[in-house]
Design an enzyme around this catalytic site. Structure first.
Site: not given
Length: 661
Positions: A545-546
């Site tokens: 996701h990050d």
């Protein structure tokens, strides 16, 4: 009036959402596309329906619950709307984040940059949804007229192979044009990454492919994040730094690199959404890797004209697949969902053109849903029977109603802008604080749901049926594991196939998804391995996701919060409470309230407030006796909601549907 209710029931039925929900994964596609109730078309579903308990909807207990819903749901909306009014003391701190809206007299909260990027481009995206399938149909009509070889009575296999060639050729060309328009000069960077991954999957010694594929693609996630998409100006300065004297211009190479960077297309920051592409890169390599040793038990893609027409020799594997096809008598045009994913395409299908067509497939390129390579090839060859004009139209209407719901929320509830302004939370009442957090989560859910459904709708119109990403409303979840299975479902299916099962699932045995299951482990060891695998899975999910601490904390919180549920199911197994179903429903309801609170905390930390913001919010909610009393009353309301959630699932069981989420 009855017609309207019947129409709404059809729109919001699970069959309209995704036929995968109303049939088992092994149900042939023709049967799965049947609009009749699941219990009438599937023996397994019929058995589920017969064992389902009697309905509780008309019992005195549930009439009390209805009173809760009639009085409290409107009050919840009123509370958060009041917190968003102009006369609230906190309004001046976030007013600058609001924009003029299309509802007269209302401003709109368009401060979420992720959703704003989608919302502001809806007109252009709708134009693309119309143009892309139309261009494909024009091309298909032209290609069929100019085809040199037209068999008078084509077989199902021949027709499927012709359709596969035609669709792959179109997706390949359109995909290249699409990313060039999107990313400009950066399209070359994307294609370079794709080429390296393809060489890893097809040219490295087979034993090195899994490790090399995962190392390369995880490395790409980090490299993209750290480099910011590899701007050419930064790279040019490494080799030609130019003058450091003030007033002097950069070197010619640096200026040339700056000019190229300015040609970044409609979406210069290509690396932001490349995460979804990484999943497809891994899917292609791993599907090819497993196809080489797949047991001779495949019913499709056999002795294909594609292999013979391409000049490639028909391998022994093709012959073995042919023999199995004859023995099993399976219809390759009506494979089940599981077979489309599990059974590999023929070796000749794993070529560069099909690879690029799959990775760059425009309806799913930006955000998914995620389709495996095997499934993509199967659907390109044989259009899924689940794709009907009526079902697609109803899905489109459901999407538009969801967008309208989001618009109304953003025009009347400014939860996102308030959280971004980092206000003094003490100025809100306990009810307002809890409702702001609650509706913030709903907005997060909707901002993900809407793009995913838009791109899936585009794919449905184009003749591809990817999995639905969102199964239930955010307010219809009480299980941490069930929430994970139903949130971003196509990603969850990808995780299970490419990470969880190869790690051994809950049993500890490693191997490809087609391998035989490992011998059963003891209960404690099995649960320990399950938690270990979940920790590894959610760590990857966070990195994917990050790459930041907030999402790592979210992933670890999800893993930790699964523990109480796992322990609870071990201490209170359902089989021991069959004679006391009401008592068991109360016990599981209490545990589910705790699950819901933990899910809210984890998702607020990961996607909205962060760790510090969550601490402030909890301190404000529990910092007084009034706040604690309010939290207790919230738990009572959640308990009522959980009982209704239980009955919704029991209702599905009575129809022969068991979603396990």
């Amino acid at each position: 009036m009855s017609f309207i209710f019947s129409w709404l029931r059809r729109i919001y039925s699970l069959d309209t959402l995704d036929t995968r929900f109303t049939s088992s994964a092994t149900t042939p596609a023709n049967a799965a596309a049947d609009t009749r109730p699941a219990s009438t078309k599937d023996a397994r579903a019929n058995a589920i329906a017969q064992n389902a308990p009697a309905s509780l909807w008309r019992t005195p207990e549930f009439f009390i619950y209805y009173l809760f819903f009639i009085t409290l749901v409107p009050l919840m909306f009123k509370t958060v709307v009041d917190a968003s009014k102009q006369d609230h003391p906190i309004y001046p701190t976030y007013k600058h984040l609001l924009e003029p809206g299309w509802i007269p007299g209302r401003l709109v909260d368009n401060s979420d940059t992720q959703y704003a990027g989608f919302r502001d481009n809806i007109p252009y995206l709708l134009l693309l949804v119309i143009a892309h399938p139309l261009i494909r149909r024009i091309y298909a009509s032209f290609a069929s007229r100019t085809s040199i070889t037209k068999p008078s009575n084509p077989s199902t296999a021949a027709a499927g192979d012709a359709q596969l060639k035609q669709r792959m050729r179109f997706d390949f060309v359109f995909g290249l044009i699409f990313i060039t328009v999107l990313h400009g000069i950066s399209a070359l960077k994307v294609l370079l990454i794709l080429f390296i991954n393809y060489r890893i999957g097809k040219r490295l010694p087979r034993s090195y492919v899994p490790a090399a594929t995962w190392i390369f693609n995880v490395g790409i996630l980090f490299a993209n994040e750290l480099s910011g998409g590899y701007p050419l100006e930064r790279m040019a300065k490494l080799f030609a730094p130019g003058s450091v004297t003030p007033g002097e211009t950069d070197s010619v190479i640096v200026q040339w690199a700056q000019a190229l960077d300015s040609m970044g297309g409609l979406m210069p920051r290509w690396e932001v959404l490349f995460k979804v592409t990484v999943l497809r890169l891994i899917s292609f390599n791993m599907d090819y890797y497993w196809s080489v040793e797949y047991p001779s038990s495949s019913p499709i893609e056999v002795c294909s004209p594609i292999a013979s027409n391409s000049g490639l020799p028909i391998s022994r594997l093709d012959v073995e697949l042919t023999e199995f096809h004859k023995k099993k008598q399976l219809d390759p045009a009506s494979l089940s969902d599981r077979d489309r994913v599990k059974i590999p395409a023929e070796p000749a299908a794993f070529n560069m053109r099909n690879y690029l067509a799959y990775v760059l497939y425009s309806p799913l390129y930006l955000a998914g849903p995620i389709l495996t390579f095997n499934d993509y090839v199967s659907q390109q060859r044989y259009t899924p029977p689940s794709l009907t004009r009526t079902r697609t139209a109803l899905y489109g209407i459901r999407f538009l109603l969801t967008v309208l719901c989001m618009e109304l929320i953003l025009h009347y509830i400014y939860a996102v802008a308030i959280s971004k302004a980092s206000p003094d939370w003490s100025l809100f009442s306990s009810g307002q604080l809890s409702m702001l957090a609650f509706f913030n989560l709903h907005i997060i859910w909707l901002k993900l749901l809407i793009p995913w459904r838009f791109f899936r709708l585009w794919a449905l119109i184009d003749g591809i049926d990817p999995p639905e990403n969102m199964v239930r409303c955010m307010s219809n979840n009480y299980s941490v594991s069930g929430f994970w299975r139903g949130w971003h479902r196509s990603y969850n299916r990808w995780i299970v196939r490419y990470i969880y099962v190869p790690l051994g699932g809950g049993g500890g045995g490693r191997g490809p998804p087609s391998a035989k299951p490992a011998p059963p482990q003891s209960g404690f060891i099995s649960k320990f391995l399950q938690i270990r695998n979940l920790l590894l899975v959610f760590t990857f999910v966070a990195i994917w996701h990050d790459i930041n601490l907030r999402l790592l904390m979210w992933s670890w919180l999800i893993t930790i919060f699964i523990l109480p549920e796992v322990i609870g199911t071990m201490l209170f197994p359902a089989r021991r409470w069959r004679s006391r179903p009401t008592a068991y429903r109360v016990i599981t309801g209490i545990g589910s309230v705790g699950n819901i609170l933990m899910l809210m905390i984890a998702n607020l930390v990961g996607f909205a407030l962060g760790i510090d913001g969550m601490k402030e919010l909890l301190a404000s909610l529990t910092g007084s006796y009034a706040g604690i009393a309010y939290m207790v009353s919230c738990c009572v309301v959640l308990f009522v909601g959980v009982q209704v959630m239980f009955e919704i699932r029991e209702d599905e069981l009575r129809l022969g549907i068991n979603l396990k989420c």
